[in-house]
Write a protein that holds these residues in place. Structure first.
Motif, mmCIF file in Angstrom:
data_model
loop_
_atom_site.group_PDB
_atom_site.id
_atom_site.type_symbol
_atom_site.label_atom_id
_atom_site.label_comp_id
_atom_site.label_asym_id
_atom_site.label_seq_id
_atom_site.Cartn_x
_atom_site.Cartn_y
_atom_site.Cartn_z
ATOM 1 N N ALA A 99 -8.910 -15.697 -10.563
ATOM 2 C CA ALA A 99 -8.914 -14.305 -11.022
ATOM 3 C C ALA A 99 -7.952 -14.168 -12.192
ATOM 4 C CB ALA A 99 -8.498 -13.391 -9.886
ATOM 5 N N PRO A 100 -8.322 -13.394 -13.236
ATOM 6 C CA PRO A 100 -7.433 -13.237 -14.394
ATOM 7 C C PRO A 100 -6.174 -12.454 -14.019
ATOM 8 C CG PRO A 100 -9.328 -11.792 -14.581
ATOM 9 C CD PRO A 100 -9.583 -12.659 -13.392
ATOM 10 N N VAL A 101 -5.045 -12.892 -14.573
ATOM 11 C CA VAL A 101 -3.767 -12.239 -14.287
ATOM 12 C C VAL A 101 -3.570 -11.067 -15.255
ATOM 13 C CG1 VAL A 101 -1.252 -12.583 -14.346
ATOM 14 C CG2 VAL A 101 -2.740 -14.319 -13.334
ATOM 15 N N ASP A 102 -3.007 -9.972 -14.736
ATOM 16 C CA ASP A 102 -2.667 -8.792 -15.526
ATOM 17 C C ASP A 102 -3.864 -8.185 -16.263
ATOM 18 O OD1 ASP A 102 -0.659 -6.959 -15.993
ATOM 19 O OD2 ASP A 102 -0.276 -7.737 -18.015
ATOM 20 N N GLN A 103 -5.013 -8.192 -15.582
ATOM 21 C CA GLN A 103 -6.175 -7.465 -16.107
ATOM 22 C C GLN A 103 -6.680 -6.586 -14.986
ATOM 23 O OE1 GLN A 103 -9.481 -9.569 -17.805
ATOM 24 N NE2 GLN A 103 -8.111 -10.841 -19.038
ATOM 25 N N ARG A 104 -7.332 -5.481 -15.372
ATOM 26 C CA ARG A 104 -7.862 -4.600 -14.346
ATOM 27 C C ARG A 104 -9.010 -5.298 -13.626
ATOM 28 N NH1 ARG A 104 -8.658 1.054 -12.972
ATOM 29 N NH2 ARG A 104 -10.926 0.978 -12.865
ATOM 30 N N ILE A 105 -8.790 -5.662 -12.361
ATOM 31 C CA ILE A 105 -9.837 -6.301 -11.557
ATOM 32 C C ILE A 105 -9.862 -5.659 -10.180
ATOM 33 C CG2 ILE A 105 -9.733 -8.532 -12.725
ATOM 34 C CD1 ILE A 105 -8.082 -9.521 -10.250
ATOM 35 N N ARG A 106 -10.826 -6.088 -9.379
ATOM 36 C CA ARG A 106 -10.854 -5.636 -7.990
ATOM 37 C C ARG A 106 -10.667 -6.829 -7.083
ATOM 38 N NH1 ARG A 106 -15.422 -2.449 -9.464
ATOM 39 N NH2 ARG A 106 -14.862 -0.263 -9.734
ATOM 40 N N ALA A 107 -9.938 -6.609 -5.997
ATOM 41 C CA ALA A 107 -9.756 -7.638 -4.988
ATOM 42 C C ALA A 107 -10.249 -7.090 -3.657
ATOM 43 C CB ALA A 107 -8.285 -8.018 -4.884
ATOM 44 N N GLY A 108 -10.875 -7.939 -2.866
ATOM 45 C CA GLY A 108 -11.402 -7.466 -1.578
ATOM 46 C C GLY A 108 -11.078 -8.439 -0.477
ATOM 47 N N GLY A 109 -10.895 -7.933 0.729
ATOM 48 C CA GLY A 109 -10.636 -8.793 1.879
ATOM 49 C C GLY A 109 -10.364 -7.968 3.112
ATOM 50 N N ILE A 110 -10.013 -8.664 4.182
ATOM 51 C CA ILE A 110 -9.719 -8.007 5.450
ATOM 52 C C ILE A 110 -8.203 -7.809 5.539
ATOM 53 C CG2 ILE A 110 -9.905 -8.201 7.965
ATOM 54 C CD1 ILE A 110 -12.638 -8.200 6.794
ATOM 55 N N VAL A 111 -7.781 -6.599 5.919
ATOM 56 C CA VAL A 111 -6.353 -6.323 6.064
ATOM 57 C C VAL A 111 -5.834 -7.089 7.285
ATOM 58 C CG1 VAL A 111 -4.616 -4.531 6.421
ATOM 59 C CG2 VAL A 111 -6.641 -4.056 5.022
ATOM 60 N N VAL A 112 -4.813 -7.917 7.067
ATOM 61 C CA VAL A 112 -4.306 -8.782 8.135
ATOM 62 C C VAL A 112 -3.585 -7.948 9.195
ATOM 63 C CG1 VAL A 112 -2.763 -10.719 8.665
ATOM 64 C CG2 VAL A 112 -4.079 -10.716 6.539
ATOM 65 N N ASP A 113 -3.841 -8.265 10.460
ATOM 66 C CA ASP A 113 -3.220 -7.583 11.592
ATOM 67 C C ASP A 113 -1.709 -7.669 11.505
ATOM 68 O OD1 ASP A 113 -4.784 -6.205 13.349
ATOM 69 O OD2 ASP A 113 -5.513 -8.011 14.374
ATOM 70 N N GLY A 114 -1.042 -6.526 11.613
ATOM 71 C CA GLY A 114 0.415 -6.513 11.637
ATOM 72 C C GLY A 114 1.076 -6.694 10.287
ATOM 73 N N SER A 115 0.286 -6.665 9.204
ATOM 74 C CA SER A 115 0.863 -6.908 7.878
ATOM 75 C C SER A 115 1.131 -5.624 7.104
ATOM 76 C CB SER A 115 -0.056 -7.818 7.061
ATOM 77 O OG SER A 115 -1.176 -7.085 6.614
ATOM 78 N N VAL A 116 0.728 -4.479 7.678
ATOM 79 C CA VAL A 116 0.836 -3.220 6.929
ATOM 80 C C VAL A 116 2.213 -2.605 7.135
ATOM 81 C CG1 VAL A 116 -0.166 -0.940 6.571
ATOM 82 C CG2 VAL A 116 -1.631 -2.846 7.244
ATOM 83 N N PHE A 117 2.936 -2.404 6.032
ATOM 84 C CA PHE A 117 4.262 -1.773 6.122
ATOM 85 C C PHE A 117 4.387 -0.689 5.080
ATOM 86 C CE2 PHE A 117 5.066 -5.920 8.064
ATOM 87 C CZ PHE A 117 5.501 -5.455 9.308
ATOM 88 N N ARG A 118 4.991 0.408 5.521
ATOM 89 C CA ARG A 118 5.186 1.546 4.615
ATOM 90 C C ARG A 118 6.663 1.760 4.416
ATOM 91 N NH1 ARG A 118 1.527 6.443 4.309
ATOM 92 N NH2 ARG A 118 1.021 5.166 2.520
ATOM 93 N N GLU A 119 7.056 1.991 3.162
ATOM 94 C CA GLU A 119 8.448 2.302 2.881
ATOM 95 C C GLU A 119 8.724 3.717 3.352
ATOM 96 O OE1 GLU A 119 10.180 2.093 -1.214
ATOM 97 O OE2 GLU A 119 9.209 0.114 -1.074
ATOM 98 N N ILE A 120 9.817 3.894 4.078
ATOM 99 C CA ILE A 120 10.163 5.222 4.595
ATOM 100 C C ILE A 120 10.382 6.178 3.423
ATOM 101 C CG2 ILE A 120 11.876 6.526 5.938
ATOM 102 C CD1 ILE A 120 11.001 4.679 7.903
ATOM 103 N N GLY A 121 9.821 7.371 3.542
ATOM 104 C CA GLY A 121 10.092 8.405 2.551
ATOM 105 C C GLY A 121 9.388 8.193 1.225
ATOM 106 N N SER A 122 8.371 7.338 1.180
ATOM 107 C CA SER A 122 7.623 7.195 -0.071
ATOM 108 C C SER A 122 6.166 6.928 0.258
ATOM 109 C CB SER A 122 8.187 6.057 -0.914
ATOM 110 O OG SER A 122 7.616 4.835 -0.506
ATOM 111 N N MET A 123 5.356 6.881 -0.770
ATOM 112 C CA MET A 123 3.934 6.623 -0.570
ATOM 113 C C MET A 123 3.607 5.138 -0.746
ATOM 114 S SD MET A 123 2.586 9.521 0.128
ATOM 115 C CE MET A 123 0.856 9.577 -0.282
ATOM 116 N N SER A 124 4.646 4.302 -0.858
ATOM 117 C CA SER A 124 4.392 2.879 -1.096
ATOM 118 C C SER A 124 4.018 2.181 0.199
ATOM 119 C CB SER A 124 5.641 2.200 -1.646
ATOM 120 O OG SER A 124 6.046 2.866 -2.795
ATOM 121 N N VAL A 125 3.015 1.346 0.095
ATOM 122 C CA VAL A 125 2.597 0.594 1.264
ATOM 123 C C VAL A 125 2.274 -0.824 0.816
ATOM 124 C CG1 VAL A 125 0.245 1.457 1.015
ATOM 125 C CG2 VAL A 125 0.964 0.580 3.207
ATOM 126 N N SER A 126 2.559 -1.786 1.679
ATOM 127 C CA SER A 126 2.205 -3.162 1.335
ATOM 128 C C SER A 126 1.466 -3.799 2.508
ATOM 129 C CB SER A 126 3.461 -3.968 0.998
ATOM 130 O OG SER A 126 4.208 -4.173 2.173
#
Lengths: 156, 254
Positions: free
Chosen positions: A48-75
């Motif tokens: 996949a090209p780096v630093d270009q507008r692209i789309r990535a797709g996949g399955i969200v890994v179990d237990g990998s979702v974390f949200r920063e407290i007090g913000s809309m950031s999620v990883s």
């Protein structure tokens, strides 16, 4: 069959065959562009090209979702469930069907560090449908939407 | 052609007669229409009010009770038009041209319905009304093919020439149908692969797919009624200078 009709049928068959072959070749040549997103294995392999507008797709890994407290950031990590994981960060509102174990398609840029910075996250629905009661009996999780886990160690 | 039974061959020759079609199908319409209304009413009420909600999508999944039959008939209608195109070009059967004329706007309407319901479902499920993935784009092309055929027919004045031009466009455009069908398998798309197939059990319990089956059958009959009525109108318009149509008009107005 009347020879004239046979001939017309032959011409039509050749026409359809020719157009079919042309479309097959064109679609094959455009294959990369018709795919909506890059799957995790292609991103990990550096296809996949780096630093270009692209789309990535996949399955969200179990237990990998974390949200920063007090913000809309999620990883979270997206995976092809075949050993290839791509870390994704996103700031904004997730679709209702977003959840661990669910497919997503994210639009954004792949950083040189291999982290995909998403500007939009769409939920991908699979072909399976199940009544709520049946899903609960099988212990399937309802979608989490924006109610994701907090940072590790944070109290609820 | 030697091995085709006599009865079938006679039916084939009679079908070439628009008058035979008009007189035979007149009594079918109320029965087909009634059955269509009944099936669609039962299927829709069952699907919208009594089928259980999906564990992920909740109630929004219910749009499949309209979306799936519409999308299926949008494609089936196009194949019907292409078959009529072949019959017109090879056998020069006028009735095939009339059916082709009738199918185009009906197929376009079903295609639009499939796109619109899909878009309405896409927002709560995916998070977007529209995305240029292979499935959605190829169905949009199907809509443009239908509109193209409607436009082409109106653009050419001589009916025979218009019919042949439309037939060629319909036949060439049929390539798009396998592309629509397999787009979700050939490429990575946002649209999910098929829930139903001939070879495997549906990825959905019967309590959800039985009402869908009723609606698919009902939409089939609705499509048939619409095509028959459209073709009957087309028969009268094109045969308006013949004696039997004039006699019919005199009888109807008397």
């Amino acid at each position: 069959m009347h020879p004239k009709r046979k001939q017309r049928l032959l011409i039509i068959s050749v026409l359809v065959g020719g157009v079919g072959l042309t479309s097959a070749l064109v679609l094959n040549a455009l294959n990369e562009n018709i795919n909506l997103f890059y799957p995790p294995d292609q991103i990990v392999a550096g296809l996949a090209p780096v630093d270009q507008r692209i789309r990535a797709g996949g399955i969200v890994v179990d237990g990998s979702v974390f949200r920063e407290i007090g913000s809309m950031s999620v990883s979270f990590l997206i995976s092809d469930l075949d050993g290839h994981d791509v870390p994704v960060t996103f700031e904004g509102i997730l679709p209702n069907l977003f959840g661990e174990g669910q497919g997503i398609v994210a639009t954004g840029r792949l950083g040189a560090d291999g982290v995909f910075v998403a500007s939009e996250v769409l939920a991908k629905h699979d072909e399976n449908y199940m009544p709520t009661e049946l899903a609960a009996m099988q212990g399937r999780k309802p979608p989490m939407g924006n109610q994701v886990n907090s940072e590790p160690g944070a109290s609820y | 052609m030697k091995y085709i039974p006599d009865g079938l061959r006679r039916l084939w020759h009679r079908m070439g007669s628009p008058r035979w079609f008009f007189e035979t199908t007149g009594s079918w319409v109320p029965w087909l229409g009634g059955a269509a209304a009944l099936l669609i009413a039962v299927g829709t009420v069952w699907g919208l009010a009594f089928a259980p909600p999906d564990y992920l999508q909740g109630d929004s999944f219910r749009i499949i009770y309209i979306h799936v039959p519409a999308a299926y008939l949008a494609q089936a209608g196009y194949i019907l038009m292409a078959v009529c195109g072949v019959i017109l070009l090879v056998w020069r059967m006028k009735l095939a041209d009339m059916v082709m004329t009738a199918v185009a706007p009906i197929g376009a309407a079903f295609t639009f319905l499939a796109l619109a319901t899909g878009s309405i479902w896409g927002k709560p499920t995916w998070g977007t009304y529209w995305i240029w993935d292979a499935r959605i784009t190829s169905v949009l092309i199907l809509l443009f093919l239908y509109l193209g055929i409607i436009g082409l027919r109106r653009a050419i004045e001589r009916p025979e020439a218009a019919g042949r031009a439309c037939a060629i466009l319909a036949i060439v455009g049929v390539i798009n149908i396998p592309i629509i069908k397999y787009s979700v398998d050939w490429w990575m798309t946002l649209h999910q692969p098929a829930t139903f197939s001939i070879t495997a059990a549906p990825a959905m319990p019967p309590i959800m797919w039985v009402p869908l089956l009723l609606n698919v059958l009902g939409f089939n009959l609705l499509f048939a009624v619409a095509v028959i009525q459209g073709t009957r109108t087309e028969v009268l318009v094109r045969e308006r200078r013949t004696r039997w149509v004039n006699d019919l008009c005199l009888r109807e107005t008397a």
